[in-house]
Design a protein around this motif. Structure first.
Motif, mmCIF file in Angstrom:
data_model
loop_
_atom_site.group_PDB
_atom_site.id
_atom_site.type_symbol
_atom_site.label_atom_id
_atom_site.label_comp_id
_atom_site.label_asym_id
_atom_site.label_seq_id
_atom_site.Cartn_x
_atom_site.Cartn_y
_atom_site.Cartn_z
ATOM 1 N N TRP A 158 66.615 60.262 40.860
ATOM 2 C CA TRP A 158 65.596 60.869 40.006
ATOM 3 C C TRP A 158 66.105 61.062 38.587
ATOM 4 O O TRP A 158 65.353 60.916 37.619
ATOM 5 C CB TRP A 158 65.149 62.213 40.589
ATOM 6 N N TRP A 159 67.404 61.386 38.446
ATOM 7 C CA TRP A 159 67.937 61.628 37.113
ATOM 8 C C TRP A 159 67.964 60.339 36.295
ATOM 9 O O TRP A 159 67.832 60.367 35.060
ATOM 10 C CB TRP A 159 69.337 62.224 37.195
ATOM 11 N N LEU B 88 65.657 57.854 36.564
ATOM 12 C CA LEU B 88 64.277 57.601 36.147
ATOM 13 C C LEU B 88 63.864 58.530 35.010
ATOM 14 O O LEU B 88 63.238 58.106 34.038
ATOM 15 C CB LEU B 88 63.350 57.768 37.349
ATOM 16 N N VAL B 89 64.235 59.811 35.131
ATOM 17 C CA VAL B 89 63.943 60.754 34.058
ATOM 18 C C VAL B 89 64.706 60.370 32.797
ATOM 19 O O VAL B 89 64.176 60.446 31.680
ATOM 20 C CB VAL B 89 64.288 62.189 34.497
ATOM 21 N N TYR C 15 56.239 54.568 42.606
ATOM 22 C CA TYR C 15 57.544 54.708 43.256
ATOM 23 C C TYR C 15 57.416 54.530 44.769
ATOM 24 O O TYR C 15 58.194 53.819 45.394
ATOM 25 C CB TYR C 15 58.126 56.081 42.918
ATOM 26 N N ALA D 146 59.072 53.850 34.587
ATOM 27 C CA ALA D 146 59.596 55.121 34.069
ATOM 28 C C ALA D 146 59.619 55.118 32.542
ATOM 29 O O ALA D 146 59.293 56.127 31.892
ATOM 30 C CB ALA D 146 61.002 55.373 34.625
ATOM 31 N N TYR E 56 54.760 58.552 40.631
ATOM 32 C CA TYR E 56 55.150 58.752 42.031
ATOM 33 C C TYR E 56 54.415 57.777 42.940
ATOM 34 O O TYR E 56 54.970 57.282 43.927
ATOM 35 C CB TYR E 56 54.858 60.188 42.453
ATOM 36 N N HIS F 148 64.628 53.346 46.740
ATOM 37 C CA HIS F 148 65.154 54.599 46.189
ATOM 38 C C HIS F 148 65.906 54.331 44.894
ATOM 39 O O HIS F 148 66.685 53.394 44.781
ATOM 40 C CB HIS F 148 66.093 55.257 47.189
ATOM 41 N N LYS F 149 65.615 55.175 43.918
ATOM 42 C CA LYS F 149 66.370 55.233 42.676
ATOM 43 C C LYS F 149 66.625 56.707 42.364
ATOM 44 O O LYS F 149 65.751 57.545 42.591
ATOM 45 C CB LYS F 149 65.597 54.587 41.520
ATOM 46 N N GLY G 263 53.596 62.064 35.904
ATOM 47 C CA GLY G 263 54.491 62.084 37.057
ATOM 48 C C GLY G 263 53.790 61.698 38.334
ATOM 49 O O GLY G 263 54.352 60.981 39.178
#
Length: 396
Positions: free
Chosen positions: A206-207, A209-210, A197, A303, A194, A203-204, A190
């Motif tokens: 977070w959900w 990318l996860v 990123y 990701a 980061y 901006h993307k 992570g």
């Protein structure tokens, strides 16, 4: 009323003159009004630059805005900075007639013009100022209070919270090797992601990318991996070298090209390619998850690499070294932990490089649909070759 008329005259007379070296949308003379002027590569900016020609400009690089009897330029945390008359802007700076504004490393440049001869508010203030009262304010005693709502938008807030959460979780997981290794691997991966990123500056959610990382992990745990292994490592000449097998470097490179480069890069790219195919039919409210440009592909590809590296390390390398070790159980687990740290850092960095590189071409193919297949082919083969070279060299 007089102040209002003076201010309106002052504001309406200001403009930016773009120098010939700068190429952006619109004309070379840009009048300024009371609204903010955003400058950058983001299509939503008022002054937009081509990302292919001006890669050193951030998506939202700087902002020119009106203040009381004047204009100021604010740098929006750009990667390469905003300069006025050769001096880098830290925060905001008042503009004067004739100021030369440079974005990034010297180009593009603008000249700020303000022909109306009216001094800004700072110069018409009274000559004498009243000293502040001798008292201590709440914001001085508690500086964090002065940030107010801006605190939630600070870049350090979420990483700081996650850092504390992971440290506490690592303490709780002491004595449980599998949980400890998973937490440590997720933390290191992570942190590396980061960095990428923040470097991309886009901006993307977070959900999303996860979700891309998790989808790659599920693919690797599904029969899809078996199918890919059969195609690339049995039908094609990509068989993994066995321990102790002596093989010449050219033959090893060919095996790594098919069995690691082509196979693994395609596996990691599956979620990115699916999102790319869905982009034209996505509703407007879902545009944040689209693959619309190279930066989108880079972030989603990186990701996906995180998910791949976690599974490859935690399910393959660490358990294998712990089981094959002739040391006692606890010593074998320690050996696995020692392997985990350099392995996850190396894998994440390497896989993010290959996947991000291929993701760049996937995003580029969206911008250049007439050359889509050529772009995708060059990106896929290039990423596979780089991957194969690293793996083959690593054997020695």
């Amino acid at each position: 009323m007089l102040l209002f008329l003076l201010r309106m005259t002052f504001v309406s007379s200001a403009r930016l003159r773009r120098l010939p070296a700068a190429i952006a949308t619109g004309t070379s003379l840009i009048p300024l009004d009371a609204s903010d002027i955003l400058i950058g590569r983001d299509p939503q900016c008022q002054i937009v630059f081509d990302s292919q020609l001006f890669g050193g400009i951030s998506r939202q690089h700087a902002k020119v805005c009106a203040i009381e009897f004047g204009w100021q330029i604010c740098d929006l945390s750009s990667a390469n900075g905003t300069f006025v008359n050769g001096q880098r802007v830290s925060g905001c700076r008042l503009l004067q007639d004739g100021d030369r504004i440079a974005l990034g490393l010297g180009e593009p440049q603008f000249i700020f013009e303000q022909p109306v001869s009216i001094a800004p508010a700072q110069s018409i203030a009274p000559a004498q100022s009243i000293a502040p009262p001798d008292r201590v304010t709440l914001s001085q005693l508690l500086p964090i209070v002065s940030t107010g709502r801006d605190l939630t938008r600070k870049a350090f807030l979420v990483p700081a919270i996650l850092n504390v959460a992971f440290v506490v979780s690592l303490f709780v997981a002491i004595g449980r090797p599998e949980a400890f290794n998973l937490l440590l691997a997720a933390y290191l991966a992570g942190a590396a992601f980061y960095f990428v990123y923040q470097l991309c500056g886009k901006h993307k959610p977070w959900w999303l990318l996860v979700g891309v990382a998790v989808s790659v992990m599920l693919i690797l745990l599904s029969p899809i991996l078996t199918l890919f292994g059969f195609v690339f490592r049995e039908l094609l000449p990509g068989a993994v070298p066995q321990e102790g097998e002596i093989i010449a470097f050219p033959a090893l490179l060919v095996r790594m090209f098919f069995g690691a480069g082509l196979m693994e890069e395609l596996l990691k790219a599956i979620p990115v390619l699916v999102l790319c195919a869905l982009t034209p039919i996505l509703p407007r409210r879902w545009k944040s998850i689209e693959v619309g440009e190279p930066l989108d592909g880079i972030l989603l590809g990186a990701a996906a690499a995180v998910g791949f590296a976690l599974i490859e390390t935690l399910r393959q390398y660490v358990p294998a070294i712990a089981q094959e070790s002739s040391l006692p159980v606890q010593s074998g687990e320690l050996l696995g932990l020692q392997l985990l740290i350099p392995r996850i850092l190396g894998l994440v960095a390497g896989h993010m490089a290959y996947s991000g590189y291929f993701g760049y071409f996937i995003g580029l193919s969206v911008l250049k649909p007439n050359h889509r297949w050529r772009i995708l082919g060059v990106g896929y083969l290039s990423a596979a070759i780089l991957h194969a070279l690293w793996n083959a060299t690593g054997v020695f």
